[in-house]
Design a protein around this motif. Structure first.
Motif, PDB file in Angstrom:
ATOM      1  N   GLU A   1       0.890  -1.452  -0.104  1.00  0.00           N
ATOM      2  CA  GLU A   1      -0.016   0.116   0.157  1.00  0.00           C
ATOM      3  C   GLU A   1       0.953   1.255   0.052  1.00  0.00           C
ATOM      4  OE1 GLU A   1      -1.380   0.861   4.462  1.00  0.00           O
ATOM      5  OE2 GLU A   1      -2.315  -0.596   3.453  1.00  0.00           O
ATOM      6  N   TRP A   2       0.504   2.269  -0.637  1.00  0.00           N
ATOM      7  CA  TRP A   2       1.061   3.481  -0.523  1.00  0.00           C
ATOM      8  C   TRP A   2       0.267   4.664  -0.515  1.00  0.00           C
ATOM      9  CZ3 TRP A   2       6.180   2.672  -0.839  1.00  0.00           C
ATOM     10  CH2 TRP A   2       7.104   3.688  -1.277  1.00  0.00           C
ATOM     11  N   CYS A   3       0.579   5.869   0.142  1.00  0.00           N
ATOM     12  CA  CYS A   3      -0.104   7.012   0.340  1.00  0.00           C
ATOM     13  C   CYS A   3       0.121   7.817  -0.922  1.00  0.00           C
ATOM     14  CB  CYS A   3       0.321   7.804   1.497  1.00  0.00           C
ATOM     15  SG  CYS A   3       0.006   6.925   3.157  1.00  0.00           S
ATOM     16  N   LEU A   4      -1.237   8.349  -1.296  1.00  0.00           N
ATOM     17  CA  LEU A   4      -1.585   9.355  -2.327  1.00  0.00           C
ATOM     18  C   LEU A   4      -1.888  10.758  -1.785  1.00  0.00           C
ATOM     19  CD1 LEU A   4      -3.551   6.940  -4.571  1.00  0.00           C
ATOM     20  CD2 LEU A   4      -1.106   7.202  -4.578  1.00  0.00           C
ATOM     21  N   ALA A   5      -1.482  11.563  -2.896  1.00  0.00           N
ATOM     22  CA  ALA A   5      -1.811  12.898  -2.533  1.00  0.00           C
ATOM     23  C   ALA A   5      -3.373  12.914  -2.662  1.00  0.00           C
ATOM     24  CB  ALA A   5      -1.240  14.094  -3.563  1.00  0.00           C
ATOM     25  N   ARG A   6      -3.981  14.054  -2.160  1.00  0.00           N
ATOM     26  CA  ARG A   6      -5.597  13.878  -2.351  1.00  0.00           C
ATOM     27  C   ARG A   6      -5.747  14.910  -3.786  1.00  0.00           C
ATOM     28  NH1 ARG A   6      -4.474  15.677   3.047  1.00  0.00           N
ATOM     29  NH2 ARG A   6      -5.021  14.028   4.569  1.00  0.00           N
ATOM     30  N   THR A   7      -5.598  14.374  -4.516  1.00  0.00           N
ATOM     31  CA  THR A   7      -6.084  15.017  -6.009  1.00  0.00           C
ATOM     32  C   THR A   7      -7.194  14.138  -6.760  1.00  0.00           C
ATOM     33  OG1 THR A   7      -4.444  13.782  -7.280  1.00  0.00           O
ATOM     34  CG2 THR A   7      -3.565  15.777  -6.097  1.00  0.00           C
ATOM     35  N   TYR A   8      -7.467  14.884  -7.916  1.00  0.00           N
ATOM     36  CA  TYR A   8      -8.678  14.090  -8.486  1.00  0.00           C
ATOM     37  C   TYR A   8      -8.118  12.843  -9.131  1.00  0.00           C
ATOM     38  CZ  TYR A   8      -6.343  15.038 -12.919  1.00  0.00           C
ATOM     39  OH  TYR A   8      -5.382  15.061 -14.069  1.00  0.00           O
TER      40      TYR A   8
ATOM     41  N   ALA B   1      -6.397   5.247   4.742  1.00  0.00           N
ATOM     42  CA  ALA B   1      -5.886   4.173   5.498  1.00  0.00           C
ATOM     43  C   ALA B   1      -6.885   4.182   6.945  1.00  0.00           C
ATOM     44  CB  ALA B   1      -4.397   4.196   5.573  1.00  0.00           C
ATOM     45  N   PRO B   2      -7.047   2.965   7.493  1.00  0.00           N
ATOM     46  CA  PRO B   2      -7.278   3.292   8.942  1.00  0.00           C
ATOM     47  C   PRO B   2      -6.819   4.217   9.824  1.00  0.00           C
ATOM     48  CG  PRO B   2      -7.088   0.969   8.214  1.00  0.00           C
ATOM     49  CD  PRO B   2      -6.359   1.740   7.028  1.00  0.00           C
ATOM     50  N   GLY B   3      -7.407   5.185  10.540  1.00  0.00           N
ATOM     51  CA  GLY B   3      -6.816   6.010  11.376  1.00  0.00           C
ATOM     52  C   GLY B   3      -6.137   7.090  10.712  1.00  0.00           C
ATOM     53  N   VAL B   4      -6.241   7.155   9.374  1.00  0.00           N
ATOM     54  CA  VAL B   4      -5.365   8.246   8.707  1.00  0.00           C
ATOM     55  C   VAL B   4      -6.474   8.695   7.968  1.00  0.00           C
ATOM     56  CG1 VAL B   4      -3.378   8.739   7.210  1.00  0.00           C
ATOM     57  CG2 VAL B   4      -3.125   6.947   8.950  1.00  0.00           C
ATOM     58  N   ASP B   5      -5.939  10.026   7.393  1.00  0.00           N
ATOM     59  CA  ASP B   5      -7.069  10.946   6.429  1.00  0.00           C
ATOM     60  C   ASP B   5      -6.519  10.857   5.211  1.00  0.00           C
ATOM     61  OD1 ASP B   5      -9.478  12.013   5.539  1.00  0.00           O
ATOM     62  OD2 ASP B   5      -8.422  14.259   6.240  1.00  0.00           O
ATOM     63  N   LYS B   6      -5.277  10.043   4.821  1.00  0.00           N
ATOM     64  CA  LYS B   6      -4.813   9.937   3.636  1.00  0.00           C
ATOM     65  C   LYS B   6      -5.120   9.104   2.576  1.00  0.00           C
ATOM     66  CE  LYS B   6      -0.517  12.898   3.485  1.00  0.00           C
ATOM     67  NZ  LYS B   6       0.664  12.840   2.719  1.00  0.00           N
ATOM     68  N   PRO B   7      -5.347   9.177   1.594  1.00  0.00           N
ATOM     69  CA  PRO B   7      -5.707   8.226   0.586  1.00  0.00           C
ATOM     70  C   PRO B   7      -4.792   7.258   0.455  1.00  0.00           C
ATOM     71  CG  PRO B   7      -5.776  10.292  -0.776  1.00  0.00           C
ATOM     72  CD  PRO B   7      -5.506  10.715   0.745  1.00  0.00           C
ATOM     73  N   VAL B   8      -5.239   5.927   0.214  1.00  0.00           N
ATOM     74  CA  VAL B   8      -4.076   4.740   0.116  1.00  0.00           C
ATOM     75  C   VAL B   8      -4.353   3.999  -1.290  1.00  0.00           C
ATOM     76  CG1 VAL B   8      -3.087   2.642   1.337  1.00  0.00           C
ATOM     77  CG2 VAL B   8      -3.463   4.829   2.538  1.00  0.00           C
ATOM     78  N   VAL B   9      -3.583   3.559  -2.030  1.00  0.00           N
ATOM     79  CA  VAL B   9      -3.607   2.400  -2.860  1.00  0.00           C
ATOM     80  C   VAL B   9      -3.238   1.325  -2.353  1.00  0.00           C
ATOM     81  CG1 VAL B   9      -1.576   3.276  -4.307  1.00  0.00           C
ATOM     82  CG2 VAL B   9      -3.525   2.056  -5.463  1.00  0.00           C
ATOM     83  N   ARG B  10      -4.084   0.289  -2.617  1.00  0.00           N
ATOM     84  CA  ARG B  10      -3.525  -0.979  -2.142  1.00  0.00           C
ATOM     85  C   ARG B  10      -3.420  -1.777  -3.583  1.00  0.00           C
ATOM     86  NH1 ARG B  10      -6.840   1.031   1.507  1.00  0.00           N
ATOM     87  NH2 ARG B  10      -6.130   0.634   3.779  1.00  0.00           N
TER      88      ARG B  10
END
Length: 154
Positions: free
Chosen positions: A33-40, A76-85
């Motif tokens: 899994e990897w965090c992503l920016a909050r973009t479209y 991600a659980p407990g985090v407000d950043k989007p995550v790609v799995r």
């Protein structure tokens, strides 16, 4: 300029060389899994999409993993950043940044042009096929890329 799903051959997530990258070669893809920016762009990613992981840095920047997205993007659980799995396999032979820069179909890709752009980046269908030419057939098979590449060639 905004992109659409038709512009995407594969997604690229980029990190630094200090992050953990597997050195074993499992026969099956391993969940990542990897965090992503909050973009479209996060909303364009769908399960089944192709994805590569690029590790930067000064010594050996390279594409080091490839795989397929396994779930819709969500926080991600407990985090407000989007995550790609995604399920990914490490490459037997990483594809060095210099190889990308030297290839006529890859030298203009976002990964090369946009040094500090936020994740996710993308490769176009043409760029994805050019990258695949540098990958071992076994890696493509283990990562589940074979059929999607055949679709891109049509």
């Amino acid at each position: 300029m905004p992109i659409t799903r038709q512009d995407v051959g594969c997604w690229v997530v980029r990190g630094n060389a200090g992050s953990a990258a597997s050195t074993s070669l499992p026969s099956e893809a391993q969940t990542q899994e990897w965090c992503l920016a909050r973009t479209y762009r996060k909303d364009l990613i769908e399960a089944g999409d192709l994805i590569v992981r690029y590790l930067g840095g000064q010594k050996t920047p390279a594409v080091v993993e490839l795989g397929r997205v396994t779930h819709p993007v969500e926080p991600a659980p407990g985090v407000d950043k989007p995550v790609v799995r995604y399920a990914a396999v490490p490459l037997q032979q990483p594809v060095a940044r210099q190889v990308l820069k030297d290839d006529p179909d890859l030298r203009g890709c976002e990964l090369i042009r946009l040094g500090r752009a936020a994740n996710p980046l993308h490769l176009t269908p043409t760029e994805t096929l050019a990258l695949a030419a540098y990958l071992a057939p076994d890696d493509l098979e283990r990562a589940g890329w074979t059929q999607r590449l055949a679709d891109l060639r049509q």
